[in-house]
Design an enzyme around this catalytic site. Structure first.
Site, PDB file in Angstrom:
ATOM      1  N   ASP A  11       0.838  -1.198   0.000  1.00 52.67           N
ATOM      2  CA  ASP A  11       0.000   0.000   0.000  1.00 52.67           C
ATOM      3  C   ASP A  11       0.877   1.253   0.000  1.00 52.67           C
ATOM      4  OD1 ASP A  11      -1.788   2.029   0.508  1.00 52.67           O
ATOM      5  OD2 ASP A  11      -2.654   1.097   2.301  1.00 52.67           O
ATOM      6  N   ILE A  12       0.752   2.046  -1.046  1.00 50.11           N
ATOM      7  CA  ILE A  12       1.609   3.236  -1.204  1.00 50.11           C
ATOM      8  C   ILE A  12       1.397   4.252  -0.077  1.00 50.11           C
ATOM      9  CG2 ILE A  12       0.060   4.636  -2.671  1.00 50.11           C
ATOM     10  CD1 ILE A  12       2.540   5.171  -4.480  1.00 50.11           C
ATOM     11  N   GLY A  33      -9.821   3.638  -6.185  1.00 55.50           N
ATOM     12  CA  GLY A  33      -8.471   3.111  -6.345  1.00 55.50           C
ATOM     13  C   GLY A  33      -7.457   3.767  -5.433  1.00 55.50           C
ATOM     14  N   VAL A  34      -6.290   4.029  -5.986  1.00 54.45           N
ATOM     15  CA  VAL A  34      -5.201   4.575  -5.178  1.00 54.45           C
ATOM     16  C   VAL A  34      -5.537   6.009  -4.721  1.00 54.45           C
ATOM     17  CG1 VAL A  34      -3.773   5.449  -7.096  1.00 54.45           C
ATOM     18  CG2 VAL A  34      -2.693   4.626  -5.013  1.00 54.45           C
ATOM     19  N   ASP A  35      -6.270   6.734  -5.533  1.00 53.47           N
ATOM     20  CA  ASP A  35      -6.680   8.097  -5.184  1.00 53.47           C
ATOM     21  C   ASP A  35      -7.538   8.084  -3.906  1.00 53.47           C
ATOM     22  OD1 ASP A  35      -7.318  10.958  -7.000  1.00 53.47           O
ATOM     23  OD2 ASP A  35      -8.521  10.483  -5.248  1.00 53.47           O
ATOM     24  N   SER A 118      -2.644   4.695 -14.384  1.00 48.23           N
ATOM     25  CA  SER A 118      -3.542   4.285 -15.480  1.00 48.23           C
ATOM     26  C   SER A 118      -3.819   2.787 -15.564  1.00 48.23           C
ATOM     27  CB  SER A 118      -3.043   4.763 -16.861  1.00 48.23           C
ATOM     28  OG  SER A 118      -3.247   6.152 -17.002  1.00 48.23           O
ATOM     29  N   GLY A 120      -5.201   0.765 -13.465  1.00 49.86           N
ATOM     30  CA  GLY A 120      -6.348   0.282 -12.701  1.00 49.86           C
ATOM     31  C   GLY A 120      -7.631   0.600 -13.449  1.00 49.86           C
ATOM     32  N   TYR A 122      -8.430   3.039 -15.223  1.00 49.57           N
ATOM     33  CA  TYR A 122      -8.223   3.618 -16.556  1.00 49.57           C
ATOM     34  C   TYR A 122      -7.852   2.574 -17.609  1.00 49.57           C
ATOM     35  CZ  TYR A 122      -8.726   8.553 -15.147  1.00 49.57           C
ATOM     36  OH  TYR A 122      -9.210   9.779 -14.725  1.00 49.57           O
TER      37      TYR A 122
HETATM   38  P1  ADP Z   1      -6.104   4.762 -12.684  1.00 51.01           P
HETATM   39  O1  ADP Z   1      -7.463   5.396 -12.675  1.00 51.01           O
HETATM   40  O2  ADP Z   1      -5.004   5.729 -13.077  1.00 51.01           O
HETATM   41  O3  ADP Z   1      -6.077   3.493 -13.480  1.00 51.01           O
HETATM   42  P2  ADP Z   1      -6.285   3.294 -10.147  1.00 51.01           P
HETATM   43  O4  ADP Z   1      -6.202   3.862  -8.774  1.00 51.01           O
HETATM   44  O5  ADP Z   1      -7.592   2.689 -10.561  1.00 51.01           O
HETATM   45  O6  ADP Z   1      -5.794   4.452 -11.146  1.00 51.01           O
HETATM   46  O7  ADP Z   1      -5.176   2.182 -10.308  1.00 51.01           O
HETATM   47  C1  ADP Z   1      -3.814   2.436 -10.487  1.00 51.01           C
HETATM   48  C2  ADP Z   1      -2.997   1.325  -9.868  1.00 51.01           C
HETATM   49  O8  ADP Z   1      -2.901   1.532  -8.460  1.00 51.01           O
HETATM   50  C3  ADP Z   1      -3.599  -0.074 -10.031  1.00 51.01           C
HETATM   51  O9  ADP Z   1      -2.546  -0.962 -10.444  1.00 51.01           O
HETATM   52  C4  ADP Z   1      -4.085  -0.434  -8.632  1.00 51.01           C
HETATM   53  O10 ADP Z   1      -4.005  -1.827  -8.387  1.00 51.01           O
HETATM   54  C5  ADP Z   1      -3.097   0.312  -7.764  1.00 51.01           C
HETATM   55  N1  ADP Z   1      -3.509   0.644  -6.391  1.00 51.01           N
HETATM   56  C6  ADP Z   1      -4.757   0.786  -5.884  1.00 51.01           C
HETATM   57  N2  ADP Z   1      -4.701   1.113  -4.570  1.00 51.01           N
HETATM   58  C7  ADP Z   1      -3.373   1.175  -4.239  1.00 51.01           C
HETATM   59  C8  ADP Z   1      -2.637   1.455  -3.042  1.00 51.01           C
HETATM   60  N3  ADP Z   1      -3.253   1.747  -1.899  1.00 51.01           N
HETATM   61  N4  ADP Z   1      -1.280   1.414  -3.101  1.00 51.01           N
HETATM   62  C9  ADP Z   1      -0.638   1.141  -4.243  1.00 51.01           C
HETATM   63  N5  ADP Z   1      -1.261   0.874  -5.409  1.00 51.01           N
HETATM   64  C10 ADP Z   1      -2.603   0.893  -5.402  1.00 51.01           C
END
Ligand code: ADP
Length: 171
Positions: A11-12, A33-35, A118, A120, A122
């Site tokens: 987890d970032i 997602g990560v946002d 992108s 996830g 996207y």
């Molecule tokens: P996008 O809309 O740019 O595709 P996402 O958040 O949907 O962004 O996904 C981008 C990447 O981040 C995906 O590979 C997803 O598995 C990953 N991801 C989601 N949550 C976390 C997190 N907490 N830490 C690290 N990576 C994450």
């Protein structure tokens, strides 16, 4: 060069680096997602600061504080939505990495962690995305001495495998 790039699984939002990069939406006003994870961990002050930025076009990046995160800064970048690969997606993804690294350099950031922008919601294919990420990061680090470490953070074993292959191919 590859000793300045490290693949990390997890987890970032837990990383105590100078900056974590957010795969944001153009409004910068939050998403899934990560946002979503970054905003939950940072707390409401982050969305407040983002509101004042007025959005971010795809390929560009913006910097904010990290608030409740262990990271000092969040660099928000907007990657391309995958439309099959013939609509400038590769170049826009590369630009998102370059813009983020440039902002990091301008802010004296030494350690930075990227999610798979992108790849996830996207829909960008992970293998192709990992090659672009590694290529852009390597060519930036060749010209930059201030950034000491770049973490490529993966949320799955599949992503980790892709990054490892991309790094081996880039030696
Ligand atoms: P996008 O809309 O740019 O595709 P996402 O958040 O949907 O962004 O996904 C981008 C990447 O981040 C995906 O590979 C997803 O598995 C990953 N991801 C989601 N949550 C976390 C997190 N907490 N830490 C690290 N990576 C994450």
């Amino acid at each position: 060069m590859n000793d300045r790039i490290e693949v990390a699984l997890g987890d970032i939002t837990k990383l105590a680096v100078d900056a974590i990069v957010n795969a944001a939406s153009p409004s910068l006003l939050g998403g899934g997602g990560v946002d979503g994870a970054i905003h939950r961990a940072a707390g409401p002050c982050l969305i407040e600061e983002c509101r004042g930025l007025g959005g971010c076009p795809p390929g560009e990046a913006r910097i904010t504080g990290g608030y409740g995160l262990p990271a000092k800064f969040v660099i928000h970048t907007v990657g391309p939505i995958w439309h099959g690969g013939r609509h400038g997606e590769d170049e826009l993804l590369a630009k998102a990495y370059r813009s983020s690294l440039l902002l990091a350099e301008e802010n004296g950031i030494k350690t930075i962690a990227f999610p798979a922008i992108s790849a996830g919601a996207y829909g960008f294919p992970m293998e192709r995305a990992s090659k672009i990420a590694v290529g852009e990061i390597r060519s930036f680090l060749e010209k930059n001495a201030t950034i000491e470490k770049v973490f490529l953070v993966c949320f799955s074993e599949e992503a980790r495998g892709c990054y490892r292959e991309a790094l081996e191919g880039a030696i």
